[in-house]
Write an enzyme that holds these catalytic residues in place. Structure first.
Site, PDB file in Angstrom:
ATOM      1  N   LYS A  22      80.372  94.049 -13.749  1.00 36.37           N
ATOM      2  CA  LYS A  22      79.699  93.718 -14.818  1.00 36.37           C
ATOM      3  C   LYS A  22      79.107  94.566 -15.712  1.00 36.37           C
ATOM      4  O   LYS A  22      79.428  94.081 -17.042  1.00 36.37           O
ATOM      5  CB  LYS A  22      78.359  92.813 -14.204  1.00 36.37           C
ATOM      6  CG  LYS A  22      77.656  92.329 -15.271  1.00 36.37           C
ATOM      7  CD  LYS A  22      76.400  91.428 -14.321  1.00 36.37           C
ATOM      8  CE  LYS A  22      75.363  92.288 -14.251  1.00 36.37           C
ATOM      9  NZ  LYS A  22      74.280  92.959 -14.904  1.00 36.37           N
ATOM     10  N   ASN A  23      78.430  95.527 -15.626  1.00 35.40           N
ATOM     11  CA  ASN A  23      78.006  96.196 -16.495  1.00 35.40           C
ATOM     12  C   ASN A  23      78.807  97.379 -17.118  1.00 35.40           C
ATOM     13  O   ASN A  23      78.539  97.929 -18.222  1.00 35.40           O
ATOM     14  CB  ASN A  23      76.925  97.284 -15.815  1.00 35.40           C
ATOM     15  CG  ASN A  23      75.710  96.479 -15.559  1.00 35.40           C
ATOM     16  OD1 ASN A  23      75.679  95.450 -15.821  1.00 35.40           O
ATOM     17  ND2 ASN A  23      74.675  96.920 -14.649  1.00 35.40           N
ATOM     18  N   CYS A 122      61.075  91.156 -19.731  1.00 38.42           N
ATOM     19  CA  CYS A 122      62.057  90.884 -18.462  1.00 38.42           C
ATOM     20  C   CYS A 122      61.372  91.162 -17.137  1.00 38.42           C
ATOM     21  O   CYS A 122      60.237  91.944 -17.105  1.00 38.42           O
ATOM     22  CB  CYS A 122      62.988  92.048 -18.730  1.00 38.42           C
ATOM     23  SG  CYS A 122      64.467  92.312 -17.483  1.00 38.42           S
ATOM     24  N   ARG A 127      61.094  97.198 -20.915  1.00 37.53           N
ATOM     25  CA  ARG A 127      62.629  97.424 -21.547  1.00 37.53           C
ATOM     26  C   ARG A 127      62.483  97.288 -22.906  1.00 37.53           C
ATOM     27  O   ARG A 127      63.309  96.497 -23.686  1.00 37.53           O
ATOM     28  CB  ARG A 127      63.668  96.439 -20.734  1.00 37.53           C
ATOM     29  CG  ARG A 127      63.595  96.206 -19.019  1.00 37.53           C
ATOM     30  CD  ARG A 127      64.757  95.565 -18.491  1.00 37.53           C
ATOM     31  NE  ARG A 127      65.902  96.273 -18.767  1.00 37.53           N
ATOM     32  CZ  ARG A 127      66.887  95.522 -18.364  1.00 37.53           C
ATOM     33  NH1 ARG A 127      66.968  94.494 -17.678  1.00 37.53           N
ATOM     34  NH2 ARG A 127      68.079  96.166 -18.408  1.00 37.53           N
ATOM     35  N   ASP A 312      69.948  99.669  -9.259  1.00 37.15           N
ATOM     36  CA  ASP A 312      70.510  98.278  -8.843  1.00 37.15           C
ATOM     37  C   ASP A 312      70.967  98.116  -7.447  1.00 37.15           C
ATOM     38  O   ASP A 312      71.312  97.207  -7.253  1.00 37.15           O
ATOM     39  CB  ASP A 312      71.842  98.182  -9.700  1.00 37.15           C
ATOM     40  CG  ASP A 312      71.446  98.012 -11.291  1.00 37.15           C
ATOM     41  OD1 ASP A 312      70.217  97.812 -11.751  1.00 37.15           O
ATOM     42  OD2 ASP A 312      72.444  98.229 -12.190  1.00 37.15           O
ATOM     43  N   ARG A 404      74.406  85.373 -11.592  1.00 38.80           N
ATOM     44  CA  ARG A 404      74.611  86.388 -12.922  1.00 38.80           C
ATOM     45  C   ARG A 404      75.573  87.821 -12.757  1.00 38.80           C
ATOM     46  O   ARG A 404      76.181  88.256 -13.417  1.00 38.80           O
ATOM     47  CB  ARG A 404      73.163  87.005 -13.338  1.00 38.80           C
ATOM     48  CG  ARG A 404      72.394  86.043 -13.909  1.00 38.80           C
ATOM     49  CD  ARG A 404      71.098  86.470 -14.679  1.00 38.80           C
ATOM     50  NE  ARG A 404      71.231  87.134 -15.708  1.00 38.80           N
ATOM     51  CZ  ARG A 404      70.552  87.983 -16.671  1.00 38.80           C
ATOM     52  NH1 ARG A 404      69.350  87.634 -16.247  1.00 38.80           N
ATOM     53  NH2 ARG A 404      70.783  88.437 -17.336  1.00 38.80           N
TER      54      ARG A 404
HETATM   55  C1  EPZ Z   1      71.633  99.065 -17.703  1.00 42.50           C
HETATM   56  O1  EPZ Z   1      70.407  98.557 -18.359  1.00 42.50           O
HETATM   57  C2  EPZ Z   1      72.139  97.991 -16.730  1.00 42.50           C
HETATM   58  N1  EPZ Z   1      72.510  96.891 -17.335  1.00 42.50           N
HETATM   59  C3  EPZ Z   1      71.040  97.900 -15.686  1.00 42.50           C
HETATM   60  O2  EPZ Z   1      71.736  96.664 -14.769  1.00 42.50           O
HETATM   61  C4  EPZ Z   1      70.708  98.949 -14.814  1.00 42.50           C
HETATM   62  O3  EPZ Z   1      69.645  98.664 -14.052  1.00 42.50           O
HETATM   63  C5  EPZ Z   1      70.270 100.027 -15.794  1.00 42.50           C
HETATM   64  O4  EPZ Z   1      71.276 100.286 -17.046  1.00 42.50           O
HETATM   65  C6  EPZ Z   1      69.866 101.390 -15.347  1.00 42.50           C
HETATM   66  O5  EPZ Z   1      70.933 101.911 -14.479  1.00 42.50           O
HETATM   67  C7  EPZ Z   1      73.700  96.878 -18.205  1.00 42.50           C
HETATM   68  O6  EPZ Z   1      74.672  97.859 -17.879  1.00 42.50           O
HETATM   69  C8  EPZ Z   1      74.111  95.737 -18.540  1.00 42.50           C
HETATM   70  P1  EPZ Z   1      68.398 101.625 -19.544  1.00 42.50           P
HETATM   71  P2  EPZ Z   1      69.748  99.121 -19.548  1.00 42.50           P
HETATM   72  O7  EPZ Z   1      68.494 101.668 -21.238  1.00 42.50           O
HETATM   73  O8  EPZ Z   1      70.813  99.748 -20.239  1.00 42.50           O
HETATM   74  C9  EPZ Z   1      63.909 102.546 -20.881  1.00 42.50           C
HETATM   75  C10 EPZ Z   1      71.433  94.955 -13.236  1.00 42.50           C
HETATM   76  O9  EPZ Z   1      70.896  94.571 -12.373  1.00 42.50           O
HETATM   77  N2  EPZ Z   1      64.286 102.334 -22.002  1.00 42.50           N
HETATM   78  O10 EPZ Z   1      69.058 103.054 -18.911  1.00 42.50           O
HETATM   79  O11 EPZ Z   1      68.837  98.422 -20.315  1.00 42.50           O
HETATM   80  C11 EPZ Z   1      63.901 101.129 -19.922  1.00 42.50           C
HETATM   81  O12 EPZ Z   1      63.003 100.609 -20.403  1.00 42.50           O
HETATM   82  C12 EPZ Z   1      70.823  95.661 -14.555  1.00 42.50           C
HETATM   83  O13 EPZ Z   1      72.726  94.684 -13.245  1.00 42.50           O
HETATM   84  C13 EPZ Z   1      63.442 102.817 -23.363  1.00 42.50           C
HETATM   85  O14 EPZ Z   1      62.442 102.968 -23.009  1.00 42.50           O
HETATM   86  O15 EPZ Z   1      69.044 100.223 -18.917  1.00 42.50           O
HETATM   87  C14 EPZ Z   1      64.009 101.447 -18.618  1.00 42.50           C
HETATM   88  O16 EPZ Z   1      62.836 101.645 -18.086  1.00 42.50           O
HETATM   89  C15 EPZ Z   1      69.590  95.317 -14.724  1.00 42.50           C
HETATM   90  N3  EPZ Z   1      63.766 102.595 -24.413  1.00 42.50           N
HETATM   91  C16 EPZ Z   1      64.963 102.629 -18.617  1.00 42.50           C
HETATM   92  O17 EPZ Z   1      64.648 103.049 -19.904  1.00 42.50           O
HETATM   93  C17 EPZ Z   1      65.059 102.157 -24.729  1.00 42.50           C
HETATM   94  O18 EPZ Z   1      65.463 101.981 -25.829  1.00 42.50           O
HETATM   95  C18 EPZ Z   1      66.686 102.727 -18.217  1.00 42.50           C
HETATM   96  O19 EPZ Z   1      67.035 101.530 -19.097  1.00 42.50           O
HETATM   97  C19 EPZ Z   1      66.111 102.060 -23.695  1.00 42.50           C
HETATM   98  C20 EPZ Z   1      65.585 102.022 -22.295  1.00 42.50           C
END
Ligand code: EPZ
Length: 425
Positions: A22-23, A122, A127, A312, A404
């Site tokens: 998915k991701n 969320c 996030r 995850d 999802r």
């Molecule tokens: C991706 O989310 C995945 N989603 C998530 O999968 C996964 O948990 C996550 O990466 C971490 O591996 C998809 O790929 C669609 P991040 P993403 O940006 O890109 C902070 C699932 O269950 N952050 O690496 O949103 C954020 O708040 C899902 O399939 C900022 O502060 O993750 C978080 O604490 C849920 N500012 C951390 O970084 C930003 O601009 C990691 O987020 C971006 C992120």
């Protein structure tokens, strides 16, 4: 709303075919916006999040053709972004799925304008998307937040730059990587996330004519091109789906063959499972997971960006630890609120104490079935896994979270001997 009912206590025996990730599929679908030619994606899973992104892309004007039942599991999507009618991603769709923000980089890079709703809160954490915005500003975009929307403009196109992330965000790396393929000159992304889904995106972008070095490392170098072209690409296997079923075998006992799923895709989970006493063996392009009659041993785990233990899989792993011999400390470092499964597991008899970002899980001999529910995807599936091992009946509600990210979860598990069914309401 559908529910899932499980009669626990039966070991799993059989094989489960793992679908496309998915991701990986979500950013790959957004990459179709980078070119006027068709992008053909194979092995796209049939999931609610994929349908949500199809709706979003369709309202931008992307034509999407779906073909079923090709060589490997999943569907083939042909996405054609020749005639884009709107560069606005509306709140109504974005609020359903945060990954919608991945249209921002491609739309801005190709059309010089994009208005994307801010995703909002969320269940697993605040996030924010500040890293996406800061990175695009470094590439020369003018961005303001207005009326709940990210309004990004680059009338003369984007220009390559050096971007250093303070934290390796998966989504920000993907957004910037896609945008940089159409920026003028060279872009360097430092402290980039290294998740395999990002490498998959980079390989697809290269097939579309992009020039990218450093794939799989934390330093990506992109030489921007005037145009990208169409391509065909197969989505990588879903390491989180594979890891979830590996944990299902460890929790319920028995043995499972994960088909079309090479063992290295389990990453850090393999070693943790082995230390807990679970057998994990590569078998050609598949993986064999087995736990005999003895209980697993408590082993600590801490989530980290790849190649660390994936956030995850944290909820599913914690479920395994609830029935381990001894105790385990499970620490979540990626999201600030990803322990919503804990009170539900406690209703099933688990002994868990939370202290800040860590959960001390003291193993109990057995869980007991109960009605439970969860507020996010991975928490939901962790409760299904708990139900497999619990004595008696477990009913998991709010199954839309599960849909999802897991395709036909009840069919895949019942084919291995689980007593599990979906109750439609
Ligand atoms: C991706 O989310 C995945 N989603 C998530 O999968 C996964 O948990 C996550 O990466 C971490 O591996 C998809 O790929 C669609 P991040 P993403 O940006 O890109 C902070 C699932 O269950 N952050 O690496 O949103 C954020 O708040 C899902 O399939 C900022 O502060 O993750 C978080 O604490 C849920 N500012 C951390 O970084 C930003 O601009 C990691 O987020 C971006 C992120």
């Amino acid at each position: 709303m559908d529910k899932i009912r499980i009669q626990g206590g039966r070991p799993l025996h059989g094989s489960i075919r793992i679908g496309g990730a998915k991701n990986a599929a979500l950013p790959l679908m957004c990459a179709a916006l980078l070119t006027e030619e068709p992008l053909v994606l194979d092995r796209v899973p049939r999931l609610a999040d994929i349908r949500t992104l199809k709706t979003l892309l369709a309202q931008h004007g992307v034509e999407i053709a779906i073909a079923e039942g090709i060589e490997i599991e999943g569907q083939r999507l042909t996405l054609s972004a020749a005639d884009i009618s709107s560069t606005t991603a509306p709140y109504d769709i974005v609020r359903k799925m945060r990954a919608s923000v991945l249209v921002l980089g491609p739309l801005l890079a190709r059309f010089g304008t994009a208005d994307v709703s801010l995703p909002g809160g969320c269940a697993i954490g605040t996030r924010p998307v500040n890293l996406h915005i800061d990175g695009l500003q470094k590439l020369g975009a003018e961005i303001e937040i207005d009326g709940g929307y990210i309004r990004a403009r680059a009338p003369k196109g984007l220009t390559g730059a050096v971007i250093r992330f303070p934290f390796p965000s998966v989504g920000a790396t993907e957004n910037l990587l896609m945008a940089a393929t159409l920026a003028r000159g060279e872009t360097i992304i430092e402290n980039a996330a290294r998740e395999p889904e990002i490498a998959d995106l980079a390989h697809c972008l290269i097939a579309m004519g992009a020039e990218i070095d450093g794939i799989g490392t934390d330093r990506l170098r992109i030489q921007g091109k005037e145009k990208l072209h169409g391509a065909r690409h197969a989505v990588i296997a879903d390491r989180i789906e594979g890891g979830t079923y590996a944990l299902a075998a460890a929790i319920a006992g028995g043995d499972i063959e994960l088909l079309d799923f090479p063992a290295q895709y389990l990453g850090a989970l393999s070693d943790t499972l082995r230390r807990a006493g679970v057998e994990v063996e590569p078998n050609g392009g598949s993986t064999h997971v087995r736990r005999g009659n003895s209980r697993v041993i408590g082993v600590d785990a801490m989530t980290e960006p790849y190649p660390g233990f994936p956030t995850d899989l944290q909820a599913q792993y914690m479920t395994l630890m609830t029935i381990a011999e001894g105790a385990a400390l499970v620490t979540e470092t990626i999201f600030e609120n990803r322990f919503m499964h804990v009170p539900e597991l406690a209703r099933m008899g688990a002994n868990i104490t939370i202290h800040h970002a860590s959960a001390l899980v003291r193993g109990v001999p057995a869980l007991k079935g109960a009605p439970v529910m969860a507020t996010d995807l991975r928490a939901s599936v962790s409760l299904v896994l708990a139900g497999l091992a619990a004595e008696g009946e477990t009913v998991v509600s709010r199954v839309y979270h599960l849909d999802r990210g897991y395709e036909r979860v009840e069919e895949k598990l019942s084919a291995c001997g689980a007593l599990i069914e979906r109750l439609a309401e």
